[in-house]
Write a protein that holds these residues in place. Sequence first.
Motif, PDB file in Angstrom:
ATOM      1  N   ALA A  25      -6.947  39.172  14.198  1.00 58.93           N
ATOM      2  CA  ALA A  25      -5.536  38.784  14.207  1.00 58.93           C
ATOM      3  C   ALA A  25      -5.242  38.221  15.596  1.00 58.93           C
ATOM      4  CB  ALA A  25      -4.639  39.978  13.908  1.00 58.93           C
ATOM      5  N   ASN A  35       0.395  36.189  15.382  1.00 61.02           N
ATOM      6  CA  ASN A  35       0.660  37.013  14.204  1.00 61.02           C
ATOM      7  C   ASN A  35       1.685  38.105  14.480  1.00 61.02           C
ATOM      8  OD1 ASN A  35      -2.761  36.609  13.630  1.00 61.02           O
ATOM      9  ND2 ASN A  35      -1.217  35.737  12.303  1.00 61.02           N
ATOM     10  N   MET A  89      -3.244  44.427  11.319  1.00 63.35           N
ATOM     11  CA  MET A  89      -3.545  43.133  10.702  1.00 63.35           C
ATOM     12  C   MET A  89      -5.039  42.818  10.773  1.00 63.35           C
ATOM     13  SD  MET A  89      -0.455  40.876  12.185  1.00 63.35           S
ATOM     14  CE  MET A  89       1.201  40.966  11.539  1.00 63.35           C
ATOM     15  N   GLU A 119      -6.795  44.917   8.232  1.00 65.87           N
ATOM     16  CA  GLU A 119      -6.602  44.366   6.889  1.00 65.87           C
ATOM     17  C   GLU A 119      -7.545  43.175   6.660  1.00 65.87           C
ATOM     18  OE1 GLU A 119      -3.031  42.316   4.295  1.00 65.87           O
ATOM     19  OE2 GLU A 119      -2.493  43.684   5.910  1.00 65.87           O
ATOM     20  N   ALA A 120      -7.678  42.322   7.662  1.00 69.33           N
ATOM     21  CA  ALA A 120      -8.588  41.178   7.565  1.00 69.33           C
ATOM     22  C   ALA A 120     -10.043  41.636   7.468  1.00 69.33           C
ATOM     23  CB  ALA A 120      -8.391  40.246   8.758  1.00 69.33           C
ATOM     24  N   TYR A 158      -6.344  37.225   9.901  1.00 70.37           N
ATOM     25  CA  TYR A 158      -5.137  37.597   9.195  1.00 70.37           C
ATOM     26  C   TYR A 158      -4.355  36.363   8.742  1.00 70.37           C
ATOM     27  CZ  TYR A 158      -0.875  40.009   7.935  1.00 70.37           C
ATOM     28  OH  TYR A 158       0.201  40.493   7.239  1.00 70.37           O
TER      29      TYR A 158
END
Length: 51
Positions: free
Chosen positions: A10, A15, A25, A28-29, A44
């Motif tokens: 990110a 972001n 983030m 999550e990526a 992200y």
Amino acid sequence: MTSEFDIGGAEYPTNSDNPSEIIRMADEALYESKRAGKNRMTFYSELKQDR
């Protein structure tokens, strides 16, 4: 011997300007990279484009 890796990233401050949010983030990526297969790199911002 082989090495395999997945990367999630990110961008600060693109972001978010909140360090905790950037880590969330990137995480999550990373998990999206893992879901997509081996040896992947996902940012992200790419996730946001796919939604």
